[in-house]
Every structure is written in structure tokens, then in C-alpha cells.
Design an enzyme around this catalytic site. Structure first.
Site, PDB file in Angstrom:
ATOM      1  N   HIS A  41     -28.922 -15.608  23.825  1.00  0.00           N
ATOM      2  CA  HIS A  41     -28.050 -15.180  24.875  1.00  0.00           C
ATOM      3  C   HIS A  41     -27.313 -16.626  25.295  1.00  0.00           C
ATOM      4  O   HIS A  41     -26.660 -16.772  26.312  1.00  0.00           O
ATOM      5  CB  HIS A  41     -28.598 -14.583  26.063  1.00  0.00           C
ATOM      6  CG  HIS A  41     -28.997 -13.262  25.697  1.00  0.00           C
ATOM      7  ND1 HIS A  41     -29.504 -12.514  24.785  1.00  0.00           N
ATOM      8  CD2 HIS A  41     -28.528 -12.011  26.967  1.00  0.00           C
ATOM      9  CE1 HIS A  41     -29.292 -11.324  25.008  1.00  0.00           C
ATOM     10  NE2 HIS A  41     -28.903 -11.037  26.130  1.00  0.00           N
ATOM     11  N   HIS A  86       0.660  -1.154  -0.004  1.00  0.00           N
ATOM     12  CA  HIS A  86       0.140   0.002   0.045  1.00  0.00           C
ATOM     13  C   HIS A  86       1.134   1.117   0.109  1.00  0.00           C
ATOM     14  O   HIS A  86       1.281   1.986   0.900  1.00  0.00           O
ATOM     15  CB  HIS A  86      -0.783   0.047   1.409  1.00  0.00           C
ATOM     16  CG  HIS A  86      -1.842  -1.251   1.213  1.00  0.00           C
ATOM     17  ND1 HIS A  86      -3.314  -0.894   0.771  1.00  0.00           N
ATOM     18  CD2 HIS A  86      -1.608  -2.526   1.708  1.00  0.00           C
ATOM     19  CE1 HIS A  86      -3.795  -2.147   1.210  1.00  0.00           C
ATOM     20  NE2 HIS A  86      -3.119  -3.034   1.523  1.00  0.00           N
ATOM     21  N   GLU A 104     -18.325  -4.175  23.844  1.00  0.00           N
ATOM     22  CA  GLU A 104     -17.456  -5.004  23.889  1.00  0.00           C
ATOM     23  C   GLU A 104     -16.159  -5.273  22.864  1.00  0.00           C
ATOM     24  O   GLU A 104     -15.202  -5.389  23.578  1.00  0.00           O
ATOM     25  CB  GLU A 104     -18.194  -6.447  23.771  1.00  0.00           C
ATOM     26  CG  GLU A 104     -19.124  -6.894  24.965  1.00  0.00           C
ATOM     27  CD  GLU A 104     -20.431  -6.398  24.886  1.00  0.00           C
ATOM     28  OE1 GLU A 104     -21.134  -6.828  25.781  1.00  0.00           O
ATOM     29  OE2 GLU A 104     -20.764  -5.449  24.176  1.00  0.00           O
ATOM     30  N   HIS A 119      -3.870   3.900  -3.800  1.00  0.00           N
ATOM     31  CA  HIS A 119      -4.168   3.254  -2.358  1.00  0.00           C
ATOM     32  C   HIS A 119      -3.353   2.036  -2.179  1.00  0.00           C
ATOM     33  O   HIS A 119      -2.632   1.958  -1.004  1.00  0.00           O
ATOM     34  CB  HIS A 119      -5.622   2.811  -2.239  1.00  0.00           C
ATOM     35  CG  HIS A 119      -5.928   2.664  -0.834  1.00  0.00           C
ATOM     36  ND1 HIS A 119      -5.725   1.395  -0.149  1.00  0.00           N
ATOM     37  CD2 HIS A 119      -6.612   3.342   0.156  1.00  0.00           C
ATOM     38  CE1 HIS A 119      -6.030   1.569   1.132  1.00  0.00           C
ATOM     39  NE2 HIS A 119      -6.836   2.666   1.213  1.00  0.00           N
TER      40      HIS A 119
END
Length: 660
Positions: free
Chosen positions: A472, A31, A410, A266
Site C-alpha cells: 500500500h 480489422h 478502480e 479478424h
């Protein structure tokens, strides 16, 4: 204003561009756009702004730089080489992306001194940088005194459009703004290009407004004005109560006449024709060119850097003399060793939820190890993840606190813990429901890849969660964890095993650990192996021995060990052994002699685990595995277990070959 040699800095930027285009071309991939577009910032950072010392890469009070946009790795590799870091040679750069080179495709922590974090998965670098900044505040609060400042450094990061599109950067940036991490400074390479085209395709939000809303100071300028970068950085450092985002307008692939400011810059090599044109445009005389003025500039800087680290050492030595107890604590914090000699005691037959037993073990370890820090994603109570009251809560006002309220974040929580761990001096843990590990799995993967001993305390570990329902109730998570290289999975069966699992996690220094913690109460059971605390460190041990050679061995994990013991008792099987296997992959890594002593060769084996069957086929025939291979249901734990066949009677049926 910083007094600096801008002509020399221009030569540093030129050298970065020269090395980057040639390394990518030789590799056939890479890159080049970012290092070409941000070379001036790189020169400023490593030449004028960072407090670092290549001759002492692990200097504890160095500034940290994290290349969040890790695809632009040649920027970092070029700078490490130019600065004189000993583990980034020109030969490594010539062999960019080739096997054995320290200059790998994306920065890999541990491959070379000066690489502070493994980056490349976008968004995680800036999130780890937040963790570095958290760690700096904690250590400063604990060790600095009125006469000596031994912890006082900044964390810098370079982010791109891709980093800011990924959701984890938003989670972590919101956290950083809320907690006022003033020593965190992020530079935004605002080049408005991605692989697919202009960011106008997908990313038109007001980034500055978003970051102001997060509670950051937002500054703006040009990527190509050394004096402006210096002034903006000084302004960022002067803001003690907010992290800073410095938006620098840039041109991707700058210096490549036909490809700059286009998606083609890029990623991928420029190609021979464009490289020739770029060299002529930039004034680069040949392959892998390094300007002599750049080498002279950094040669002079190395003396300044050594002087700065030596001055810090004088302060540190004076502090050590004045604070011998604190110095011993500092050494303990940075030793990598843990004190696991103190553990809670549980009585035979005592019924206690394994998550609750885990909190007793965690608190005992926290009392013995003052560098154990961490927290939960808004589930402190349900996870039983709190630290003892004397540990305190980390806030803006109390940087010496050790419990962190991460909020419902999280992914960022795990990435921040990676940053805390990478910083050095602290041990990090975090906690949530096991099923939500799916949110943070990419950060867990980086923990494993970077060999960081982050502890993941994951509760509510099976269908026995009950009424919360299938959303869950984890089913496939164990199989996923076990498939990940360099990740230790521990699923303790009772409170005693839980205490040992926490000790094992703290003793581990080269890999992260998942501790799976059940929600429901389980009675502490007798263990036939009286040396089980040693045996469990091999991954498995005999809970119940058979009379003579066993005809059958039942292997179980977690709360299903209790189920297995009940099934064998119901049968009255004197020739049946029961094995608790909290860590299957650890047990499988043992010698055949060790494995055979626990799981008798030649005897039939039955397995019981309330999770997906995957991987257990090594130990038992499919029909001899009691597992859960579908999503759960809402209902009481007993109702759900009965519906899915995770019961004593179902296991008895398998043992008796009655079918299912």
C-alpha cells in the site's frame, strides 16, 4: 415495428463492406472482420435507431454511440461518411491509418465529429458508455421539468468477445446493472472468433447468464435481420429499470468467401484475390464503392434528423423562457469554466492531513460548481472524498445526487468518469489510494489521450502510509504519472497548497489532473513568496529564500517540503533556499527565465521526494537526491521512514555532503 426501407439498408450495409475492405487493403493493415460482420447493425443504428443530426454533431440531446470494439473502426468511419458528417470525407477513408487522416487506426476522440469516445483498448468503450448513461440521468434529473423534457437520450455501444473478456467490462457492467441504467443498450457482436482462433479456446462461459446475474435484460437475435434488430431495440428501450445486452449472432468477415467465419478475417487486409472474389460475391463494382441508393437514403434522412433537432430546440427555447435561472445554470454547466473563487482558509501552524484539507477544498468547489460529480472506490472516508450533504448521493431513486459510490472497481471508476466527462455538462472526479492507480492506469491514459479533465484525487501518497506495508506504499507511481503525456501531476505540501491544487485541477480544461494527497498531518508553513498562489501555477515557488544569492537550493514535493524546512533550520543555512515543486513537469515547461528565478543557476541543488528517483537527475546529481528506490516495509510511518532513510537527519547529511 419501425417502418423502414430494408432494400436501402441493404445498400448501406453493402457500402460499409465495400469501403472497409478497400480502406484496409490500401492501408495494408486494419480489422475488416467486424465492419464486414456488423454492417447491417451499423446501417440500422445510423439510419433508423439513433437520434442524431450530422449538421449539428454536438446537439446536446443526441443519442450516443460508442464503438467499444474499436479495432473495427472502419464501421464507424464508413457510417459517418455515408450519413454526411462533415469531417469524415472519402479522402479520409482512402487514407485510413495514414498520417493526417481523421480515419485513424482506432477511433480517436476529437479527430472527427461523431466520434464520441476514443476506443480500441478493449473493455473500456462499454465502460465509458456506462459513464455516458450516468451523466444522462444526472442532467435529466437536474434540468427536466413537468412541462419540458430537454434531456432524454440513449447510450448505445457495440461490444465484441474481446471487450467481454477484459475484466473492466465486468466491473462496469456490474455497476450499470446495480444502478439500473435503463437507457444503456449494448449490442454484442457474437461471432465467436478472435485473432488466435475460435473463442472455444478460452471463452466458453454463458455470457447471457452472466449479464442476467449483473441485473441486465438480455435479448438475442440475428445480426442480419433488420426487423428483428428493430424489435429487440424497441424492447430494450421499453425496459426502464435495467440496461440491455442484445446478443446478435454474426459471421466475422461476412461476404469474404474464403475468410469469413475464420480467424483470418479478424485483422489484416483480405488480399487482392480475396477482395476480387468478395466483390463478385457481394456485387461491388469497384474501388471504394458507395451505392447510390445508400446516398439517396441518407440524403432523405438528413431532413428528418434536422427536423428532430429543430423540434428539440423549440422545446429547449420554451424551457429556457420558463426557467431563466436553470438556463443560466445549463450554460454554466456546458461552458467548461469553473468557479474557483471560494476556498477554505487555513491558519499558519495549523496541523491537518493533506487528504482532509483536500476534502475541505473539494466541498467548497462542489458548493460553487453544481456540475462537479464523482466519488470513491469504497474509500470515501479514508480518501476524504465526500461531497457536502446538500450534493446528495446518486442512486436508482435519486438521480439528482452527485456523489457516486463506485464500489471496489478502480478501473471501471476511472473509465466511467471518462464517459461522464465526454458526455458534456459535468466535471468528474474520482478517488482511491495512490497505489491502486495501477488498476486504473489504462483509463487514465485514455483521459490524457482524449484530453478529458478528469480529476484523480489519490491519497496515501508515500511510504508514510506506514503500517499497511509495501503493498500500500506507492514508490514508483510518481515517475509513472510524470512519464505520461498530457497528465498534470500536483503534489501539494500543506493544506494551503492543497486548496490551490484543487483549484488548478478545476481550472484545467484540456488534460486530466492527479492530485497526490498525503495521509499524515502537516503544519501549514510560512511562504516566502507572498505571491505564491500565482507562482504555484508555474509548478514551483520559493518557500524559503536565502540571504543573497543561494549557495544551495533544496527542491522538495508534498510532505517532504516540511522535512526540507526542518533540515535547513537544523543546519541554520542562511544561504540555502527551499523550493516547493508540486508539479515538476509544469515547472519544466516554463521559460528559462522563470525557472532560473526559482532554482538559481550555478548553485548546488538537492532534491527530496519520498518516491523513485527517476527524472530528478535533471535537477541534481544522483548523490544529491534523497529518494525511495525500493519497496517499503510494515511499521509506523516514523519507523519505515527511518528504515528507508527518508528523515531530516538523512537530508542534513546530504546537504552537508556527509554521504548516506
Amino acid at each position: 415495428m419501425v417502418s423502414m426501407d430494408t432494400k436501402a439498408l441493404e445498400k448501406v450495409a453493402l457500402s460499409i463492406r465495400a469501403l472497409s475492405i478497400d480502406a484496409v487493403e490500401r492501408a495494408g493493415s486494419g480489422h475488416p472482420g467486424l465492419p464486414l460482420g456488423t454492417a447491417e447493425l451499423g446501417a440500422m443504428l445510423y439510419g433508423e435507431l439513433l437520434r442524431h443530426d450530422p449538421s449539428r454533431p454536438q446537439w446536446p440531446d443526441r443519442d450516443r454511440f460508442i464503438l467499444s470494439a474499436g479495432h473495427g473502426s472502419m464501421l464507424l468511419y464508413s457510417l459517418l461518411h455515408l450519413c454526411g458528417y462533415p469531417e469524415m470525407s472519402l479522402e479520409d477513408i482512402r487514407n485510413f491509418r495514414r498520417l493526417g487522416s481523421r480515419a485513424s487506426g482506432h477511433p480517436e476522440y476529437g479527430m472527427a465529429a461523431g466520434i464520441e469516445a476514443g476506443s480500441g483498448p478493449l473493455g473500456q468503450g462499454i465502460s465509458m458508455a456506462v459513464g455516458f448513461a450516468v451523466a444522462e440521468t444526472m442532467l435529466a434529473a437536474r434540468f427536466n421539468d413537468a412541462a419540458h423534457t430537454i434531456v432524454d437520450h440513449c447510450t448505445y455501444a457495440l461490444v465484441g468477445d474481446g471487450c467481454l473478456m477484459e475484466g473492466v467490462s465486468g466491473e462496469a457492467s456490474s455497476f450499470a446493472g446495480h444502478y439500473g441504467l435503463g437507457k444503456l443498450i449494448a449490442y454484442y457482436d457474437s461471432n465467436r472468433m478472435t485473432i488466435d482462433g475460435s473463442t472455444d479456446l478460452v471463452f466458453t462461459e454463458d455470457v447471457a447468464a452472466r449479464y442476467r446475474a449483473y441485473g441486465w435484460q438480455v435479448l438475442q437475435g440475428s445480426m442480419y435481420d433488420f426487423n428483428e434488430i428493430a424489435a429487440l431495440t424497441a424492447q430494450a428501450k421499453a425496459e426502464a429499470n435495467k440496461p440491455s445486452l442484445i446478443i446478435l449472432t454474426s459471421i466475422i468477415g461476412k461476404g469474404s468467401p474464403k475468410k469469413q467465419d475464420t480467424p483470418d478475417a479478424h485483422s489484416g487486409p483480405l488480399g487482392p484475390e480475396e477482395i476480387a472474389t468478395a466483390r463478385a460475391n457481394l456485387g461491388i463494382p469497384g474501388d471504394f464503392y458507395v451505392a447510390p441508393e445508400a446516398l439517396d437514403y441518407f440524403a432523405a434522412k438528413r431532413g428528418e434528423w434536422k427536423k428532430a433537432s429543430a423540434q428539440w430546440q423549440l422545446v429547449f427555447d420554451a424551457w429556457s423562457k420558463a426557467n431563466p435561472e436553470k438556463r443560466r445554470e445549463w450554460d454554466a454547466f456546458h461552458s467548461g469554466q469553473a468557479d474557483t473563487s471560494t476556498a477554505p482558509v487555513f491558519k499558519r501552524g495549523e496541523e491537518i492531513a493533506i487528504r482532509a484539507a483536500g476534502n475541505k477544498a473539494l466541498c467548497a468547489l462542489a458548493d460553487a460548481n453544481a456540475n462537479l460529480v464523482g466519488g470513491s472506490a469504497d474509500l470515501k472516508g479514508p480518501n476524504s472524498a465526500g461531497l457536502p450533504p446538500n450534493a446528495g448521493v446518486w442512486t436508482r431513486e435519486n438521480r439528482g445526487g452527485r456523489y457516486i459510490h463506485f464500489g471496489i472497481r478502480e478501473f471501471a471508476m476511472a473509465a466511467i468518469c471518462n464517459g461522464i466527462s465526454l458526455h458534456g455538462g459535468l466535471r468528474a472526479y474520482c478517488s482511491t489510494f495512490m497505489v491502486f492507480s495501477d488498476y486504473m492506469r489504462p483509463a487514465m491514459r485514455l483521459s490524457a489521450l482524449m484530453k478529458q479533465p478528469v480529476i484523480y484525487a489519490l491519497t496515501h501518497d508515500s511510504i508514510f502510509v506506514g503500517p499497511d506495508g509495501p503493498t500500500h506504499q506507492p514508490v514508483e507511481q510518481f515517475a509513472g504519472f510524470r512519464a505520461m503525456p498530457n497528465l498534470r501531476v500536483l503534489r501539494p505540501a500543506d493544506a494551503e497548497e492543497c486548496a490551490e491544487a484543487w483549484a488548478m485541477a478545476m481550472e484545467e480544461t484540456k488534460m486530466p489532473t492527479v492530485i497526490a494527497l498525503a495521509r499524515q498531518n502537516i503544519a501549514v508553513f510560512d511562504k516566502a513568496d507572498k505571491d505564491w498562489k500565482r507562482s504555484i501555477r508555474r509548478g514551483a515557488y520559493l518557500v524559503k529564500r536565502s540571504e543573497g544569492k543561494p549557495e544551495l537550493t533544496v527542491i522538495a514535493t508534498g510532505t517532504e517540503v516540511d522535512l526540507a524546512l526542518a533540515a535547513v533550520e537544523k543546519i541554520g543555512g542562511e544561504k540555502i533556499a527551499v523550493v516547493s515543486m508540486p508539479s515538476r513537469e509544469l515547472f519544466e515547461s516554463q521559460s528559462a527565465e522563470v525557472r532560473d528565478a526559482i532554482v538559481a543557476p550555478g548553485a548546488r541543488t538537492v532534491v527530496c521526494e519520498a518516491g523513485a528517483r527517476s527524472g530528478w537527475e535533471r535537477w541534481a546529481k544522483t548523490e544529491d537526491i534523497l529518494s525511495v528506490d525500493s519497496f517499503g516495509e510494515s511499521g509506523t510511518a516514523e519507523e519505515v521512514a527511518g528504515h528507508l532513510g527518508m528523515t531530516v537527519d538523512a537530508l542534513v547529511g546530504i546537504i552537508r555532503k556527509e554521504g548516506r
